[in-house]
Design a protein around this motif. Structure first.
Motif, short mmCIF file in Angstrom:
data_model
loop_
_atom_site.label_atom_id
_atom_site.label_comp_id
_atom_site.label_asym_id
_atom_site.label_seq_id
_atom_site.Cartn_x
_atom_site.Cartn_y
_atom_site.Cartn_z
N GLY A 153 1.28 16.93 3.47
CA GLY A 153 2.61 17.07 3.24
C GLY A 153 3.62 15.97 3.41
N HIS A 154 4.78 16.15 3.51
CA HIS A 154 5.71 14.94 3.66
C HIS A 154 5.52 14.33 5.09
CE1 HIS A 154 9.36 12.87 2.41
NE2 HIS A 154 9.89 13.20 3.60
N TRP A 155 5.90 14.95 5.99
CA TRP A 155 5.72 14.28 7.42
C TRP A 155 4.37 13.89 7.99
CZ3 TRP A 155 9.84 17.14 6.09
CH2 TRP A 155 11.32 16.51 6.37
N VAL A 156 3.76 13.06 7.30
CA VAL A 156 2.24 12.60 7.61
C VAL A 156 2.47 11.62 9.10
CG1 VAL A 156 1.31 12.93 5.35
CG2 VAL A 156 2.51 10.70 5.91
N ARG A 190 0.86 -1.24 0.06
CA ARG A 190 -0.15 0.05 -0.03
C ARG A 190 0.77 1.11 -0.10
NH1 ARG A 190 -5.36 0.75 3.81
NH2 ARG A 190 -6.16 0.13 1.98
N VAL A 191 0.64 2.24 -0.89
CA VAL A 191 1.39 3.15 -0.91
C VAL A 191 0.35 4.49 -0.68
CG1 VAL A 191 2.58 4.99 -2.59
CG2 VAL A 191 2.75 2.63 -2.95
N ILE A 192 0.65 5.29 0.56
CA ILE A 192 0.23 6.30 0.97
C ILE A 192 0.80 7.50 0.34
CG2 ILE A 192 -0.44 7.74 2.82
CD1 ILE A 192 -0.28 5.39 4.55
N VAL A 193 0.03 8.10 -0.63
CA VAL A 193 0.44 9.25 -1.43
C VAL A 193 0.16 10.82 -0.87
CG1 VAL A 193 0.38 10.21 -3.60
CG2 VAL A 193 0.11 7.66 -3.24
N PRO A 194 0.98 11.50 -0.20
CA PRO A 194 0.53 12.83 0.32
C PRO A 194 0.62 13.59 -1.23
CG PRO A 194 2.39 11.78 1.44
CD PRO A 194 2.03 10.93 0.24
N THR A 195 -0.43 14.42 -1.31
CA THR A 195 -0.57 15.17 -2.49
C THR A 195 0.29 16.54 -2.35
OG1 THR A 195 -2.78 15.98 -1.75
CG2 THR A 195 -2.48 14.19 -3.14
N LYS A 196 0.52 17.11 -1.24
CA LYS A 196 1.18 18.25 -0.97
C LYS A 196 2.40 18.02 -0.58
CE LYS A 196 -3.39 20.44 0.43
NZ LYS A 196 -3.83 21.20 1.49
N ASP A 197 3.11 16.84 -0.86
CA ASP A 197 4.68 16.45 -0.50
C ASP A 197 5.44 17.37 -1.30
OD1 ASP A 197 7.08 15.31 -0.10
OD2 ASP A 197 6.35 13.42 0.35
N PRO A 198 6.44 18.09 -0.58
CA PRO A 198 7.47 19.17 -1.59
C PRO A 198 8.61 18.42 -2.17
CG PRO A 198 7.64 19.49 0.75
CD PRO A 198 6.45 18.53 0.78
N PHE A 199 8.54 17.12 -1.62
CA PHE A 199 9.96 16.19 -2.01
C PHE A 199 9.44 15.20 -2.99
CE2 PHE A 199 10.82 17.66 2.47
CZ PHE A 199 11.54 18.67 2.00
N VAL A 200 8.43 14.51 -2.75
CA VAL A 200 8.18 13.46 -3.67
C VAL A 200 6.72 13.75 -4.53
CG1 VAL A 200 7.43 10.79 -3.47
CG2 VAL A 200 9.21 12.19 -2.00
N SER A 201 6.92 13.68 -5.65
CA SER A 201 5.57 13.86 -6.63
C SER A 201 4.54 12.85 -6.54
CB SER A 201 6.02 14.07 -8.11
OG SER A 201 4.93 14.04 -8.73
N PRO A 202 3.38 13.01 -6.48
CA PRO A 202 2.31 12.07 -6.42
C PRO A 202 2.22 11.25 -7.71
CG PRO A 202 1.32 14.13 -6.48
CD PRO A 202 2.76 14.49 -5.99
N HIS A 203 2.98 11.83 -8.72
CA HIS A 203 2.94 11.22 -9.98
C HIS A 203 4.08 10.05 -10.14
CE1 HIS A 203 0.52 14.11 -11.74
NE2 HIS A 203 1.11 15.28 -11.54
N LEU A 204 5.09 9.76 -9.36
CA LEU A 204 5.74 8.76 -9.10
C LEU A 204 5.35 7.45 -8.83
CD1 LEU A 204 8.72 9.94 -6.95
CD2 LEU A 204 8.80 9.36 -9.51
N VAL A 205 4.06 7.38 -8.54
CA VAL A 205 3.20 6.06 -8.60
C VAL A 205 2.74 5.69 -9.95
CG1 VAL A 205 2.39 6.61 -6.21
CG2 VAL A 205 0.91 7.26 -8.35
N GLY A 206 3.07 6.55 -10.90
CA GLY A 206 2.69 6.01 -12.42
C GLY A 206 3.39 4.79 -12.72
N GLY A 207 2.82 3.73 -13.08
CA GLY A 207 3.52 2.71 -13.61
C GLY A 207 3.92 1.68 -12.62
N LEU A 208 3.86 1.92 -11.27
CA LEU A 208 4.12 1.17 -10.30
C LEU A 208 3.71 -0.29 -10.22
CD1 LEU A 208 6.07 1.20 -7.98
CD2 LEU A 208 4.30 2.21 -6.34
N ALA A 209 2.40 -0.34 -10.63
CA ALA A 209 1.71 -1.62 -10.60
C ALA A 209 2.65 -2.85 -11.39
CB ALA A 209 0.30 -1.55 -10.95
#
Length: 305
Positions: free
Chosen positions: A277-280, A244-263
């Motif tokens: 943000g980043h420190w959820v 399970r990937v928890i995707v914080p949409t306001k993360d200033p360091f990791v783009s939520p688009h990085l999950v593209g193609g992950l499957a």
């Protein structure tokens, strides 16, 4: 679950010998219950998980440790002793000590998640599930960037440039000496102010840690030892561990688009999106604990194989 946690079960600490280092390992909850291993990132210690651990410890055996270079664990010098090979040896030592006969539910944040991807791809028999937060597999990230640049559409170039801008500090950390000097000269104060201003996370006992300046200076080795070679020459990585990937949409360091193609790399994949943000683990521990508990319940741990 609420994002405010009451004190959990008693926290115990012991020392575990890793690969040439002593690791400070912390445990809460009934050891007969399923084990959840929480791995922190940079520049944190196990204490970034305090709220999440308190929420989980009534149902699980919760294990945390200060990774090499951080908190009460040994700080080896130089980049060589921060490679994935050493990190995986440390994690195996913790697993052997805290949950030797069972698969555990692995949860990682930031560099704890980056380590987690390496773990579930190289020793999947040790894990019943994996929850990743704000820390992509470096090899997946390298392939993701290559795919965007190989098809330079406006959308792909925009997303690649966006992640490159978010990752500016990775390349700054390759600079000799300067990052360490900045941390030791007052970087912790800047970090604390940025955390409060950017994510609304106030300081509290344990986070930021009193050892943060030394932790951050030592932990630069994580970036120098692993990041350039994995991003430039990414390996083929795949895992069947339920992820399970928890995707914080306001993360200033990791783009939520990085999950593209992950499957394609993690076929047993689910996503949980969070406007944060980043420190959820600090800002939204209730959401994190709820998703971890649900994921663990869905994929109950069996024997160690």
């Amino acid at each position: 679950m609420s994002n405010k946690a009451a004190p959990g079960p008693l926290l115990t600490r012991r020392r575990v010998r890793g690969d040439g280092v002593d690791l400070a390992v912390y445990e809460q909850g009934d050891p007969s219950r399923p084990t959840v291993l929480l791995v922190h990132g940079y520049p944190d210690t196990h204490a970034v998980w305090d709220e999440t651990a308190a929420l989980l410890a009534g149902r699980f055996h919760v294990v945390r440790y200060d990774v090499r270079g951080a908190g009460a664990s040994t700080r080896p010098l130089g980049r060589r002793r921060y490679t994935f090979e050493y990190l995986m040896s440390d994690m195996r030592a913790v697993l052997d000590a805290a949950a030797p006969d069972r698969r555990v539910h692995l949860v990682g944040h930031d560099w704890g998640s980056i380590q987690g991807w390496e773990a579930v791809c190289t020793m999947p028999d040790r894990f019943a599930s994996f929850t990743s937060i704000s820390g992509p597999c470096l090899d997946h990230a390298g392939h993701w960037m290559r795919r965007r640049l190989a098809r330079p559409t406006p959308s792909n170039l925009r997303r690649a440039a966006g992640q490159a801008l978010r990752s500016w500090y990775i390349w700054f950390f390759q600079t000799p000496v300067l990052p360490e000097l900045l941390w030791l000269a007052g970087g912790t104060r800047l970090f604390t102010r940025a955390l409060a201003a950017g994510e609304g996370v106030a300081p509290r006992p344990g986070h930021p840690a009193r050892t943060m300046a030394r932790d951050a200076a030592a932990g630069v080795g994580l970036y120098r030892a692993n990041t350039p070679r994995r991003l430039r020459r990414p390996r083929d990585r795949r895992t069947d561990v339920p992820t399970r990937v928890i995707v914080p949409t306001k993360d200033p360091f990791v783009s939520p688009h990085l999950v593209g193609g992950l499957a394609a790399h993690a076929p047993n994949l689910s996503l949980s999106v969070l406007p944060a943000g980043h420190w959820v683990p600090r800002s939204h521990p209730g959401d994190v604990a709820r998703w971890v508990a649900e994921h663990a319940a869905e994929h109950a741990a069996g024997g160690a194989g």
